[in-house]
Structures are given as structure tokens and as C-alpha cells.
Design an enzyme around this catalytic site. Structure first.
Site, mmCIF file in Angstrom:
data_model
loop_
_atom_site.group_PDB
_atom_site.id
_atom_site.type_symbol
_atom_site.label_atom_id
_atom_site.label_comp_id
_atom_site.label_asym_id
_atom_site.label_seq_id
_atom_site.Cartn_x
_atom_site.Cartn_y
_atom_site.Cartn_z
ATOM 1 N N GLU A 25 34.482 101.145 -0.187
ATOM 2 C CA GLU A 25 34.254 101.780 -1.490
ATOM 3 C C GLU A 25 33.678 103.192 -1.340
ATOM 4 O O GLU A 25 33.227 103.589 -0.261
ATOM 5 C CB GLU A 25 33.335 100.924 -2.367
ATOM 6 C CG GLU A 25 31.936 100.765 -1.806
ATOM 7 C CD GLU A 25 30.880 100.476 -2.878
ATOM 8 O OE1 GLU A 25 30.799 101.220 -3.877
ATOM 9 O OE2 GLU A 25 30.110 99.513 -2.680
ATOM 10 N N LYS A 160 20.954 92.796 -3.852
ATOM 11 C CA LYS A 160 19.560 93.266 -3.783
ATOM 12 C C LYS A 160 18.725 92.580 -4.846
ATOM 13 O O LYS A 160 19.216 92.292 -5.935
ATOM 14 C CB LYS A 160 19.519 94.766 -4.067
ATOM 15 C CG LYS A 160 20.042 95.600 -2.950
ATOM 16 C CD LYS A 160 19.579 97.041 -3.105
ATOM 17 C CE LYS A 160 19.995 97.846 -1.893
ATOM 18 N NZ LYS A 160 21.094 98.770 -2.163
HETATM 19 N N1 PSU Z 1 24.308 97.930 -4.769
HETATM 20 C C1 PSU Z 1 23.961 98.491 -3.608
HETATM 21 N N2 PSU Z 1 24.526 99.665 -3.225
HETATM 22 C C2 PSU Z 1 25.477 100.282 -3.995
HETATM 23 C C3 PSU Z 1 25.852 99.656 -5.218
HETATM 24 C C4 PSU Z 1 25.255 98.498 -5.562
HETATM 25 O O1 PSU Z 1 23.131 97.946 -2.907
HETATM 26 O O2 PSU Z 1 25.966 101.353 -3.631
HETATM 27 C C5 PSU Z 1 26.927 100.285 -6.062
HETATM 28 C C6 PSU Z 1 28.293 99.630 -5.787
HETATM 29 O O3 PSU Z 1 29.299 100.598 -5.906
HETATM 30 C C7 PSU Z 1 28.407 98.622 -6.924
HETATM 31 C C8 PSU Z 1 27.761 99.397 -8.034
HETATM 32 O O4 PSU Z 1 29.733 98.241 -7.222
HETATM 33 O O5 PSU Z 1 26.657 100.062 -7.437
HETATM 34 C C9 PSU Z 1 27.323 98.510 -9.176
HETATM 35 O O6 PSU Z 1 26.914 99.291 -10.244
HETATM 36 P P1 PSU Z 1 26.545 98.595 -11.627
HETATM 37 O O7 PSU Z 1 25.309 97.803 -11.373
HETATM 38 O O8 PSU Z 1 26.333 99.732 -12.557
HETATM 39 O O9 PSU Z 1 27.711 97.747 -11.996
#
Ligand code: PSU
Ligand code: MN
Length: 304
Positions: A25, A160
Site C-alpha cells: 500500500e 494497533k
Molecule cells: N494503521 C497503521 N498504519 C497505517 C494505517 C493504519 O498502523 O499506515 C493506514 C492504512 O493505510 C489503513 C488506514 O488502511 O491507515 C486506515 O485509515 P482509517 O482508519 O481512516 O480507515
């Protein structure tokens, strides 16, 4: 192949040969880590995938074109521009394509572009999930919906504890998403190998995981799977240190009124700063570990 999707030469060749490919990603580059570690890490991850016998396909949107496979220059640019690049989840893909703009893809958008390209395995750090306080805010990552509908296995180090991990696992169960823990008895919490939550499905070999995925997709059971790969012990963070940083970051986000798609990048950046950069080292190490497992899994899937 969709007319809006471009493959680079390496990925096109690998697809033609039926060789193993691992999707990667780009939100982790632009929004997940600071420059220049983000670009360095993204390039090293590609090397880890190649060394483990697979072809990397870093996914993003550039000039309105979906890309499976970026050049090193494109990766560096995403890292340098950081948060100035749009964070793109499923709902943002169409507007970024229509505008001819650039976008860094989250787990959800990366999965959907990987699936369009015919790539079934994807490595990242951590997935999005149900946020703490979601019973009030309804903040649930689009990643979980995507896992429920798109046929891509996501290798990650769990979720996390900025998230509500028990509710995240409940949601994945509701969506029919298999959650495998690789060689562990607990679902991992990204910085730590344990979360206090028992692994309901443990598998100790990539062949076993590949057989399950192949059976799932042969049965026409749409959707992905979470392959949770615990962080290696030598890179784990002390539980108290990480929990203290996460709790402070959550309070700050609440006080600052951070909402919507800004929540996760805000929390990630604060946790990193509050731990004096130690968490960044753990983060980089676990991404490499996931890239290697994903390459092995992609190879095993080619064999079945
Ligand atoms: N969690 C992490 N590192 C990240 C992300 C999440 O530990 O880089 C990023 C990923 O791209 C994930 C996104 O798909 O954040 C999720 O964002 P949201 O919670 O806004 O859906
Ligand atoms: Mn959200």
C-alpha cells in the site's frame, strides 16, 4: 484488465508467467511514516519481497491512473509529498481518477486495485478497524468492509491498540472474514505480539494458509482474510510505554476534535512522536517481516 489500470513491466511480466506477486500500500508511505524513512522503507520492502522470491506491486493512483507497480521515483515522490497527497480509501478512488490527481491508497483501496490486477496477497503494517469510542462516533475503517467483499489476503501485524481490538475482531467475524494468526496463540497488537485476545485460528505454515485461501475462493466465498503475523520478539515495544503513548494520543485527538479520515494519521504521528521514534523502528521491522511472509504465502498460493 480495466482501462484505467496500469501495470509496470515487472508486474505485467509476473502476471503473464503466473509468478507470485505481493501488493503493497501507499498510505503507509505518505501518511504512516515521516520522510525520508517512509520512502526508504517502501523501497526496502520491495527488496525483501524480491529476495523472498516474489514480485512487489506497490499500489497508488498517479495522474488519475490506477497503478500496480511503481517506479522508485514515484515511491520517493509519494514519501516526499507526504500528507499533501490525498489519502484514498474506496470512496475516494472515483473522485481522484476523475480529477486526474494523485492518491495514496489505504488498505481498502489497495485491496480493490490489487484484485482488479489479479493480485491475491498484500502486505502492510496494520489494518484499520473499529475505533475506540465507535459506539458513539461510528468510526469504523472502510478496511473492514473491504475485507468482507474483496478477494485479497492481507498480511499484517494485527491492529494497533489505538483501535478497539475486540470490536474489530467481532466486526471481522460478522463480515465472514477469516482471521489467521501465524505461529502465535494471541491476536497481535502491532507493537506487541500479544493483545490478551486468543487466536481463534492459528496456522504454522504458509501451505496451510494457502490451502485455506484456495478453498475459500474455489467455494466462491467472496472476501479477503487477515493473516496476522506477530512482531518478532526483538522488536516488540514495552507494553506500558506504548499504551501510555496511545492513551495520550487518543486524549489529544479528542481534545483537538480530530474527525473522519484524519483520526488515524493523527494518532499514528502522535504515537511516533511520544515514543521518541522507538515505535518507528518497530514499525519498520514488522513491515519487513510481513513482506517476507506475504512473499512466501504468494509462492505457496501459486503451488496450490
Ligand atoms: N494503521 C497503521 N498504519 C497505517 C494505517 C493504519 O498502523 O499506515 C493506514 C492504512 O493505510 C489503513 C488506514 O488502511 O491507515 C486506515 O485509515 P482509517 O482508519 O481512516 O480507515
Ligand atoms: Mn475512520
Amino acid at each position: 484488465m480495466n482501462e484505467l489500470l496500469d501495470l509496470n513491466d515487472e508486474v505485467r511480466d509476473a502476471l503473464g508467467r503466473g509468478a507470485p506477486i505481493v501488493a503493497l500500500e501507499s498510505t503507509i508511505i505518505s501518511h504512516g511514516m515521516p520522510y525520508p524513512r517512509n520512502a526508504e522503507t517502501a523501497l526496502r520492502v520491495e527488496t525483501v519481497v524480491r529476495d523472498a522470491g516474489a514480485v512487489p506491486a506497490t499500489i497508488a493512483i498517479i495522474d488519475g491512473r490506477l497503478k500496480a507497480g511503481l517506479s522508485p521515483e514515484q515511491i520517493k515522490l509519494l514519501g516526499e509529498r507526504g500528507q499533501a497527497v490525498a489519502k484514498v480509501s474506496r470512496r475516494d478512488v472515483a473522485r481522484i481518477v476523475a480529477a486526474g490527481a494523485d492518491g495514496a491508497t489505504t488498505v481498502s483501496a489497495t485491496m480493490l486495485i490489487a484484485a482488479m490486477a489479479g493480485i491475491r496477497v498484500f502486505a502492510t503494517g496494520g489494518i484499520g478497524g473499529v475505533h475506540r469510542g465507535a459506539e458513539r462516533t461510528m468510526d469504523i475503517s472502510a478496511d473492514l468492509e473491504e475485507l468482507g467483499r474483496t478477494d485479497v489476503a492481507v498480511v499484517c501485524a494485527g491492529a494497533k491498540s489505538i483501535l478497539d481490538i475486540p470490536r474489530t475482531l467481532e466486526y471481522l467475524e460478522t463480515k465472514g472474514v477469516p482471521v489467521v494468526v501465524y505461529r502465535g496463540d494471541e491476536f497481535p497488537a502491532f507493537y506487541t505480539s500479544s493483545s490478551g485476545l486468543r487466536a481463534e485460528l492459528r496456522m504454522d505454515s504458509v501451505d496451510e494458509i494457502a490451502a485455506m485461501l484456495a478453498a475459500k475462493w474455489r467455494l466462491g466465498l467472496a472476501g479477503g482474510a487477515v493473516i496476522a503475523n506477530p512482531i518478532p520478539a526483538e522488536f516488540e515495544m514495552p507494553v506500558d510505554t506504548i499504551n501510555a503513548a496511545i492513551n495520550t494520543a487518543l486524549r489529544e485527538a479528542e481534545a483537538a476534535g480530530v474527525r473522519g479520515k484524519d483520526v488515524t494519521p493523527f494518532l499514528l504521528a502522535r504515537v511516533k512522536d511520544l515514543t521518541g521514534g522507538d515505535s518507528l523502528e518497530s514499525n519498520v521491522a514488522l513491515v519487513m517481516n510481513n513482506a517476507k511472509l506475504a512473499a512466501e504465502l504468494a509462492s505457496a498460493l501459486v503451488r496450490v
